[in-house]
Write a protein that holds these residues in place. Structure first.
Motif, PDB file in Angstrom:
ATOM      1  N   TRP A 108      25.000  43.263  37.341  1.00 21.52           N
ATOM      2  CA  TRP A 108      26.092  43.142  38.425  1.00 21.52           C
ATOM      3  C   TRP A 108      27.631  43.423  37.690  1.00 21.52           C
ATOM      4  N   TRP A 109      27.475  43.112  36.363  1.00 19.12           N
ATOM      5  CA  TRP A 109      28.701  43.168  35.602  1.00 19.12           C
ATOM      6  C   TRP A 109      28.875  44.591  34.767  1.00 19.12           C
ATOM      7  N   GLY A 110      28.118  45.577  35.627  1.00 16.86           N
ATOM      8  CA  GLY A 110      28.224  47.008  35.112  1.00 16.86           C
ATOM      9  C   GLY A 110      27.305  47.101  33.351  1.00 16.86           C
ATOM     10  N   PHE A 112      32.217  31.690  36.741  1.00 12.43           N
ATOM     11  CA  PHE A 112      31.780  33.284  37.188  1.00 12.43           C
ATOM     12  C   PHE A 112      31.904  33.285  38.832  1.00 12.43           C
ATOM     13  N   VAL A 113      32.067  34.510  38.999  1.00 15.85           N
ATOM     14  CA  VAL A 113      32.026  35.125  40.343  1.00 15.85           C
ATOM     15  C   VAL A 113      31.477  36.284  40.301  1.00 15.85           C
ATOM     16  N   GLY A 114      30.419  36.737  41.107  1.00 18.31           N
ATOM     17  CA  GLY A 114      29.718  37.984  41.059  1.00 18.31           C
ATOM     18  C   GLY A 114      29.247  38.210  42.511  1.00 18.31           C
ATOM     19  N   VAL A 115      29.404  39.670  42.932  1.00 18.73           N
ATOM     20  CA  VAL A 115      28.826  40.125  44.065  1.00 18.73           C
ATOM     21  C   VAL A 115      27.995  41.369  43.861  1.00 18.73           C
ATOM     22  N   HIS A 116      26.945  41.433  44.812  1.00 20.02           N
ATOM     23  CA  HIS A 116      25.827  42.369  44.444  1.00 20.02           C
ATOM     24  C   HIS A 116      26.623  43.752  44.643  1.00 20.02           C
ATOM     25  N   ARG A 155      29.984  44.740  47.633  1.00 19.24           N
ATOM     26  CA  ARG A 155      31.420  44.691  47.356  1.00 19.24           C
ATOM     27  C   ARG A 155      32.466  45.182  48.139  1.00 19.24           C
ATOM     28  N   LYS A 156      33.623  44.625  48.208  1.00 17.34           N
ATOM     29  CA  LYS A 156      34.915  45.191  49.009  1.00 17.34           C
ATOM     30  C   LYS A 156      34.619  44.465  50.614  1.00 17.34           C
ATOM     31  N   GLN A 157      34.029  43.656  50.688  1.00 19.76           N
ATOM     32  CA  GLN A 157      33.813  43.068  52.168  1.00 19.76           C
ATOM     33  C   GLN A 157      34.280  41.886  52.364  1.00 19.76           C
ATOM     34  N   GLY A 158      34.844  41.241  51.477  1.00 17.76           N
ATOM     35  CA  GLY A 158      35.384  39.718  51.205  1.00 17.76           C
ATOM     36  C   GLY A 158      34.719  38.820  51.138  1.00 17.76           C
ATOM     37  N   LEU A 159      33.362  39.175  50.354  1.00 16.78           N
ATOM     38  CA  LEU A 159      32.610  37.947  50.110  1.00 16.78           C
ATOM     39  C   LEU A 159      32.897  37.043  48.905  1.00 16.78           C
ATOM     40  N   ALA A 160      33.571  37.673  47.755  1.00 22.07           N
ATOM     41  CA  ALA A 160      34.069  36.830  46.715  1.00 22.07           C
ATOM     42  C   ALA A 160      35.248  36.016  47.451  1.00 22.07           C
ATOM     43  N   ARG A 161      36.192  36.426  48.239  1.00 20.34           N
ATOM     44  CA  ARG A 161      37.345  35.841  48.686  1.00 20.34           C
ATOM     45  C   ARG A 161      36.695  34.666  49.454  1.00 20.34           C
ATOM     46  N   GLN A 162      35.531  34.948  50.143  1.00 24.53           N
ATOM     47  CA  GLN A 162      34.813  33.805  50.805  1.00 24.53           C
ATOM     48  C   GLN A 162      34.925  32.713  50.032  1.00 24.53           C
ATOM     49  N   LEU A 182      39.297  44.121  29.658  1.00 26.07           N
ATOM     50  CA  LEU A 182      38.478  45.394  30.124  1.00 26.07           C
ATOM     51  C   LEU A 182      38.170  45.413  31.350  1.00 26.07           C
ATOM     52  N   ASN A 183      37.990  44.121  32.281  1.00 22.74           N
ATOM     53  CA  ASN A 183      37.395  44.080  33.467  1.00 22.74           C
ATOM     54  C   ASN A 183      38.664  44.301  34.394  1.00 22.74           C
ATOM     55  N   ARG A 184      38.895  45.531  34.383  1.00 20.05           N
ATOM     56  CA  ARG A 184      40.061  45.769  35.618  1.00 20.05           C
ATOM     57  C   ARG A 184      39.720  45.571  36.991  1.00 20.05           C
ATOM     58  N   THR A 185      38.363  45.404  37.505  1.00 17.83           N
ATOM     59  CA  THR A 185      38.080  44.852  38.754  1.00 17.83           C
ATOM     60  C   THR A 185      38.406  43.411  38.938  1.00 17.83           C
ATOM     61  N   SER A 186      38.111  42.782  37.798  1.00 17.27           N
ATOM     62  CA  SER A 186      38.249  41.465  37.815  1.00 17.27           C
ATOM     63  C   SER A 186      39.803  41.003  38.021  1.00 17.27           C
ATOM     64  N   ILE A 187      40.470  41.810  37.198  1.00 20.64           N
ATOM     65  CA  ILE A 187      42.050  41.745  37.275  1.00 20.64           C
ATOM     66  C   ILE A 187      42.652  41.948  38.612  1.00 20.64           C
ATOM     67  N   ALA A 188      42.020  43.113  39.220  1.00 22.87           N
ATOM     68  CA  ALA A 188      42.470  43.425  40.403  1.00 22.87           C
ATOM     69  C   ALA A 188      42.016  42.623  41.534  1.00 22.87           C
ATOM     70  N   PHE A 189      40.852  41.969  41.417  1.00 24.17           N
ATOM     71  CA  PHE A 189      40.426  41.178  42.558  1.00 24.17           C
ATOM     72  C   PHE A 189      41.281  39.702  42.589  1.00 24.17           C
ATOM     73  N   HIS A 190      41.426  39.164  41.228  1.00 25.92           N
ATOM     74  CA  HIS A 190      42.351  38.043  40.944  1.00 25.92           C
ATOM     75  C   HIS A 190      43.543  38.194  41.204  1.00 25.92           C
TER      76      HIS A 190
HETATM   77  C1  LIG Z   1      35.267  41.108  41.064  1.00 22.20           C
HETATM   78  C2  LIG Z   1      34.114  40.959  42.481  1.00 22.20           C
HETATM   79  C3  LIG Z   1      33.658  39.453  42.163  1.00 22.20           C
HETATM   80  C4  LIG Z   1      35.163  40.905  43.639  1.00 22.20           C
HETATM   81  O1  LIG Z   1      34.075  40.952  44.872  1.00 22.20           O
HETATM   82  P1  LIG Z   1      34.303  41.390  46.250  1.00 22.20           P
HETATM   83  O2  LIG Z   1      33.514  40.905  47.164  1.00 22.20           O
HETATM   84  O3  LIG Z   1      34.155  42.971  46.182  1.00 22.20           O
HETATM   85  O4  LIG Z   1      35.919  41.183  46.529  1.00 22.20           O
HETATM   86  P2  LIG Z   1      36.512  41.057  47.842  1.00 22.20           P
HETATM   87  O5  LIG Z   1      35.936  42.152  49.019  1.00 22.20           O
HETATM   88  O6  LIG Z   1      36.367  39.564  48.409  1.00 22.20           O
HETATM   89  O7  LIG Z   1      38.088  41.324  47.574  1.00 22.20           O
HETATM   90  C5  LIG Z   1      39.273  40.366  47.802  1.00 22.20           C
HETATM   91  C6  LIG Z   1      40.492  40.916  47.186  1.00 22.20           C
HETATM   92  O8  LIG Z   1      40.332  41.537  45.998  1.00 22.20           O
HETATM   93  C7  LIG Z   1      40.760  42.546  45.543  1.00 22.20           C
HETATM   94  N1  LIG Z   1      39.885  43.402  45.201  1.00 22.20           N
HETATM   95  C8  LIG Z   1      38.521  43.315  45.170  1.00 22.20           C
HETATM   96  N2  LIG Z   1      37.720  44.306  44.636  1.00 22.20           N
HETATM   97  C9  LIG Z   1      38.644  45.343  44.280  1.00 22.20           C
HETATM   98  C10 LIG Z   1      38.869  46.630  43.396  1.00 22.20           C
HETATM   99  N3  LIG Z   1      37.366  47.053  43.041  1.00 22.20           N
HETATM  100  N4  LIG Z   1      39.804  47.017  43.285  1.00 22.20           N
HETATM  101  C11 LIG Z   1      40.893  46.838  43.515  1.00 22.20           C
HETATM  102  N5  LIG Z   1      41.201  45.422  44.146  1.00 22.20           N
HETATM  103  C12 LIG Z   1      40.034  44.675  44.605  1.00 22.20           C
HETATM  104  C13 LIG Z   1      41.522  43.034  46.994  1.00 22.20           C
HETATM  105  O9  LIG Z   1      42.694  42.530  47.035  1.00 22.20           O
HETATM  106  C14 LIG Z   1      40.972  42.239  48.068  1.00 22.20           C
HETATM  107  O10 LIG Z   1      41.442  41.839  49.052  1.00 22.20           O
HETATM  108  P3  LIG Z   1      41.405  42.955  50.365  1.00 22.20           P
HETATM  109  O11 LIG Z   1      39.923  43.221  50.882  1.00 22.20           O
HETATM  110  O12 LIG Z   1      41.985  42.215  51.594  1.00 22.20           O
HETATM  111  O13 LIG Z   1      42.188  44.233  49.912  1.00 22.20           O
HETATM  112  C15 LIG Z   1      33.067  42.034  42.358  1.00 22.20           C
HETATM  113  O14 LIG Z   1      33.692  43.342  42.129  1.00 22.20           O
HETATM  114  C16 LIG Z   1      32.064  41.846  41.081  1.00 22.20           C
HETATM  115  O15 LIG Z   1      30.926  41.024  41.370  1.00 22.20           O
HETATM  116  N6  LIG Z   1      32.368  42.403  39.987  1.00 22.20           N
HETATM  117  C17 LIG Z   1      31.545  42.254  38.775  1.00 22.20           C
HETATM  118  C18 LIG Z   1      31.542  40.861  38.323  1.00 22.20           C
HETATM  119  C19 LIG Z   1      32.859  40.460  37.764  1.00 22.20           C
HETATM  120  O16 LIG Z   1      33.480  41.108  36.884  1.00 22.20           O
HETATM  121  N7  LIG Z   1      33.288  39.166  38.184  1.00 22.20           N
HETATM  122  C20 LIG Z   1      34.657  38.701  38.017  1.00 22.20           C
HETATM  123  C21 LIG Z   1      34.987  38.473  36.590  1.00 22.20           C
HETATM  124  S1  LIG Z   1      34.130  36.577  36.362  1.00 22.20           S
END
Ligand SMILES: CC(C)(COP(=O)(O)OP(=O)(O)OC[C@H]1O[C@@H](n2cnc3c(N)ncnc32)[C@H](O)[C@@H]1OP(=O)(O)O)[C@@H](O)C(=O)NCCC(=O)NCCS
Length: 157
Positions: free
Chosen positions: A21-23, A72-76, A80-87, A111-119
């Motif tokens: 899940w972490w690539g 830790f937060v992780g989504v299958h 992804r991109k369906q609001g599960l991590a937000r929930q 290096l984890n740009r997705t995590s930075i974008a998510f947070h």
């Molecule tokens: C990071 C991760 C947990 C996000 O989970 P997700 O369920 O896809 O995220 P959400 O759908 O809840 O997104 C919430 C917000 O984060 C941002 N976001 C999430 N994924 C993004 C991406 N790939 N690129 C840009 N922004 C992103 C958006 O702002 C999004 O809000 P929006 O849908 O209103 O635009 C998921 O990509 C993941 O499991 N990655 C691998 C594990 C990891 O790196 N975990 C984090 C470090 S502990």
């Protein structure tokens, strides 16, 4: 989809999938059974059918009880991109706020740009550190020699 607490019984499954899940980054050693045994009451999973499709491991700081911490937060990948991590985060924020926490923290690799974008998307700020990697503020050697980390902070309402 059901939102449930994590427990030690989830350890084998989560340990078996986190690297993927972490690539394919080796993170398995960071998810130890103790987190599920001792922080299960503040850690969550989202379950579709019988399958865990997302999880969050978090806890209230013992030494700084105003701080909630997400380890830790992780989504299958297919969910992804369906609001599960937000929930998961919103559920965790709600629980931590009720306990009196006023801010949430987390860390990630620069290096984890997705995590930075998510947070960032969740309203976290990147705390200024003592270095930069590709223009991103980091805390140098935070997780050991050469292991720089981005530190996130978000005030809780
Ligand atoms: C990071 C991760 C947990 C996000 O989970 P997700 O369920 O896809 O995220 P959400 O759908 O809840 O997104 C919430 C917000 O984060 C941002 N976001 C999430 N994924 C993004 C991406 N790939 N690129 C840009 N922004 C992103 C958006 O702002 C999004 O809000 P929006 O849908 O209103 O635009 C998921 O990509 C993941 O499991 N990655 C691998 C594990 C990891 O790196 N975990 C984090 C470090 S502990």
């Amino acid at each position: 989809m059901k939102l449930e607490l994590l427990s030690s019984a989830d350890y084998e499954f989560l340990s078996s999938i986190v690297d993927e899940w972490w690539g394919n980054r080796p993170v398995r050693h960071l998810l130890q059974r103790l987190f599920l045994e001792h922080f299960g009451s503040s850690s969550y999973k989202l379950v579709e059918g019988d399958a865990i499709v997302a999880f969050l491991v978090g806890f209230r700081s013992q030494s700084q009880p105003q701080i909630a911490y997400v380890h830790f937060v992780g989504v299958h990948p297919e969910w992804r991109k369906q609001g599960l991590a937000r929930q998961l985060y919103l559920r965790f924020f709600s629980q931590m706020t009720a306990l009196g926490c006023t801010e949430c923290q987390s860390i990630t690799s620069p290096l984890n740009r997705t995590s930075i974008a998510f947070h960032t998307g969740m309203g976290f700020e990147l705390l200024a550190g003592d270095g930069e990697v590709d223009g991103i503020p980091v805390h140098l050697h935070h997780a050991g020699e050469g292991q720089h980390r981005v530190v996130f902070r978000k005030p809780l309402d």
